[in-house]
Each structure stands twice: as C-alpha cells, then as structure tokens.
Design an enzyme around this catalytic site. Structure first.
Site, PDB file in Angstrom:
ATOM      1  N   HIS A   1      43.249  29.778  39.690  1.00  0.00           N
ATOM      2  CA  HIS A   1      42.165  30.625  39.154  1.00  0.00           C
ATOM      3  C   HIS A   1      40.988  30.671  40.137  1.00  0.00           C
ATOM      4  CE1 HIS A   1      43.762  29.282  34.996  1.00  0.00           C
ATOM      5  NE2 HIS A   1      43.986  30.573  35.044  1.00  0.00           N
TER       6      HIS A   1
ATOM      7  N   LYS B   1      46.021  31.338  19.535  1.00  0.00           N
ATOM      8  CA  LYS B   1      46.527  30.580  20.684  1.00  0.00           C
ATOM      9  C   LYS B   1      46.015  29.149  20.610  1.00  0.00           C
ATOM     10  CE  LYS B   1      47.339  31.717  25.514  1.00  0.00           C
ATOM     11  NZ  LYS B   1      47.100  32.714  26.554  1.00  0.00           N
TER      12      LYS B   1
ATOM     13  N   ARG C   1      51.395  36.253  39.631  1.00  0.00           N
ATOM     14  CA  ARG C   1      52.242  35.221  40.238  1.00  0.00           C
ATOM     15  C   ARG C   1      53.693  35.641  40.281  1.00  0.00           C
ATOM     16  NH1 ARG C   1      50.095  31.089  35.915  1.00  0.00           N
ATOM     17  NH2 ARG C   1      50.135  33.120  34.918  1.00  0.00           N
TER      18      ARG C   1
ATOM     19  N   SER D   1      48.216  26.780  33.889  1.00  0.00           N
ATOM     20  CA  SER D   1      47.499  25.780  33.082  1.00  0.00           C
ATOM     21  C   SER D   1      48.493  24.960  32.271  1.00  0.00           C
ATOM     22  CB  SER D   1      46.495  26.469  32.154  1.00  0.00           C
ATOM     23  OG  SER D   1      45.575  27.205  32.907  1.00  0.00           O
TER      24      SER D   1
HETATM   25  P1  ADP Z   1      45.825  34.408  30.142  1.00  0.00           P
HETATM   26  O1  ADP Z   1      46.065  33.645  28.862  1.00  0.00           O
HETATM   27  O2  ADP Z   1      44.955  35.617  29.987  1.00  0.00           O
HETATM   28  O3  ADP Z   1      47.048  34.675  30.990  1.00  0.00           O
HETATM   29  P2  ADP Z   1      45.158  32.417  32.105  1.00  0.00           P
HETATM   30  O4  ADP Z   1      43.988  31.498  32.074  1.00  0.00           O
HETATM   31  O5  ADP Z   1      46.509  31.799  32.052  1.00  0.00           O
HETATM   32  O6  ADP Z   1      44.896  33.415  30.930  1.00  0.00           O
HETATM   33  O7  ADP Z   1      45.076  33.340  33.384  1.00  0.00           O
HETATM   34  C1  ADP Z   1      43.990  34.185  33.652  1.00  0.00           C
HETATM   35  C2  ADP Z   1      44.330  35.062  34.838  1.00  0.00           C
HETATM   36  O8  ADP Z   1      44.531  34.257  35.997  1.00  0.00           O
HETATM   37  C3  ADP Z   1      45.618  35.867  34.691  1.00  0.00           C
HETATM   38  O9  ADP Z   1      45.451  37.108  35.353  1.00  0.00           O
HETATM   39  C4  ADP Z   1      46.646  35.026  35.405  1.00  0.00           C
HETATM   40  O10 ADP Z   1      47.737  35.792  35.867  1.00  0.00           O
HETATM   41  C5  ADP Z   1      45.811  34.507  36.547  1.00  0.00           C
HETATM   42  N1  ADP Z   1      46.344  33.250  37.087  1.00  0.00           N
HETATM   43  C6  ADP Z   1      46.660  32.124  36.401  1.00  0.00           C
HETATM   44  N2  ADP Z   1      47.154  31.180  37.238  1.00  0.00           N
HETATM   45  C7  ADP Z   1      47.157  31.739  38.484  1.00  0.00           C
HETATM   46  C8  ADP Z   1      47.575  31.296  39.784  1.00  0.00           C
HETATM   47  N3  ADP Z   1      48.132  30.103  39.969  1.00  0.00           N
HETATM   48  N4  ADP Z   1      47.438  32.160  40.816  1.00  0.00           N
HETATM   49  C9  ADP Z   1      46.912  33.382  40.618  1.00  0.00           C
HETATM   50  N5  ADP Z   1      46.524  33.869  39.431  1.00  0.00           N
HETATM   51  C10 ADP Z   1      46.624  33.064  38.376  1.00  0.00           C
END
Ligand code: ADP
Length: 161
Positions: free
Chosen positions: A19, A43, A93, A131
């Site tokens: 992130h 969630k 990803r 996460s």
């Molecule tokens: P959500 O529940 O909206 O997917 P996340 O916190 O999992 O929330 O992710 C928020 C954003 O960050 C999303 O666009 C996700 O694809 C991106 N993201 C999460 N992990 C990574 C990573 N390792 N590399 C790049 N983008 C990421």
C-alpha cells in the site's frame, strides 16, 4: 505531472508496504492523496476503524500531502465528489484483482463520468503481498520486516496476543 486530489480507498487492515508503495508513487502524480478507510460493516477486520485511522495518521504525520480519512455507507464516487477528488487510485496485483477492479471502475465511471480510476501495477516484490497474508505470517511468527512497517507489526503482535 503533479496535480489535483485523488482518493486511495481500501480496508488497510493493516496497511502494508504494498500500500505505501502505491501511496508514494501516487504522490508523484497527485498533489494530495486522501487515504480513505472504507468502513464496511459486513467485513470482519482485526483493527477497528479508529485504530486503522490512528495507524495511518501516525505513519503520514510528516506529510501534509497525505490526508487520512474514512467513509461509511455511501458510494465511493459520492465521497470522492464530496472531497473534490477527480481520481480514484487503486493498486493491481493479480488477474483476480483486475477482474474485480474492472467491474468497479466501470460502475464508478457510469455513476460519475468525471472521476477517473487510475491503476498502478504493484512493485513486483509486493505482488504476493496482501493484508490477509500478513496477518497469517505474524500470527505464526514469520518474518515480515520487508512487508510491514515495524510499528504496524507491533500493533499486529499486540492484537494477536
Ligand atoms: P480493499 O478491501 O478495497 O481491496 P485493501 O486494503 O486490500 O482494500 O487494498 C486497497 C488497495 O490497495 C486496492 O486497490 C488493492 O488492490 C491495493 N493493494 C493491496 N495490496 C497491494 C500490493 N501488495 N501492491 C499493490 N497494491 C496493493
């Protein structure tokens, strides 16, 4: 180029280096980034919204171009309009990310044609990182310093005690 305001929405439960990499790169494109914790009552999360907001605020305390906020029970595009953002930033990803994001971006474009979704491909070293995975690694005592800020790792360890 460095203009305007974009929203970077997510669960951030917790924020990982995947992130933060997207946030750092997003700041090359946008003057301000609103990192917005999406509150979704269906969630299940390990950290409360307040805890996640505090973690994000601590992390970006020195950067006045990053604004930390949350939004509840509304369409993302309505929140973006309210915050006068003209773009939504998302990270990609995997192909499964793409399929979901493709649908969301089209729906949002339909609802608000003046707000664009900007995708950034993950840095390859973070392509496997989520996460959910981080929580499993910390739970079982695995090394995660390359994936997680040390402060967040500590918060996670405390939570899992
Ligand atoms: P959500 O529940 O909206 O997917 P996340 O916190 O999992 O929330 O992710 C928020 C954003 O960050 C999303 O666009 C996700 O694809 C991106 N993201 C999460 N992990 C990574 C990573 N390792 N590399 C790049 N983008 C990421």
């Amino acid at each position: 180029m460095n203009s305007g305001v974009a929203i970077y929405p997510g669960s951030f439960d917790p924020i990982t280096k995947g992130h933060t990499n997207i946030i750092e790169r997003g700041l090359e494109l946008f003057e301000h980034l609103i990192v917005a914790v999406a509150v979704n009552s269906s969630k299940k999360t390990i950290f409360s919204v307040e805890e996640r907001l505090e973690q994000l605020r601590d992390m970006f305390a020195d950067n006045d171009r990053v604004i930390v906020d949350s939004f509840t029970d509304c369409l993302l595009v309505d929140y973006a309009k309210q915050r006068k953002a003209h773009a939504i930033l998302r990270g990609l990803r995997t192909v499964s990310d793409y399929e979901y994001e493709f649908q969301m971006a089209h729906a949002n474009r339909h609802l608000a044609p003046d707000i664009d979704t900007i995708f950034m491909m993950t840095e390859s070293k973070y392509s496997h990182l989520s996460s959910t995975l981080i929580k499993e690694i910390v739970r079982y005592g695995g090394a995660c310093h390359e994936m997680l800020d040390p402060q967040i790792e500590q918060h996670l360890k405390n939570k899992m005690k």
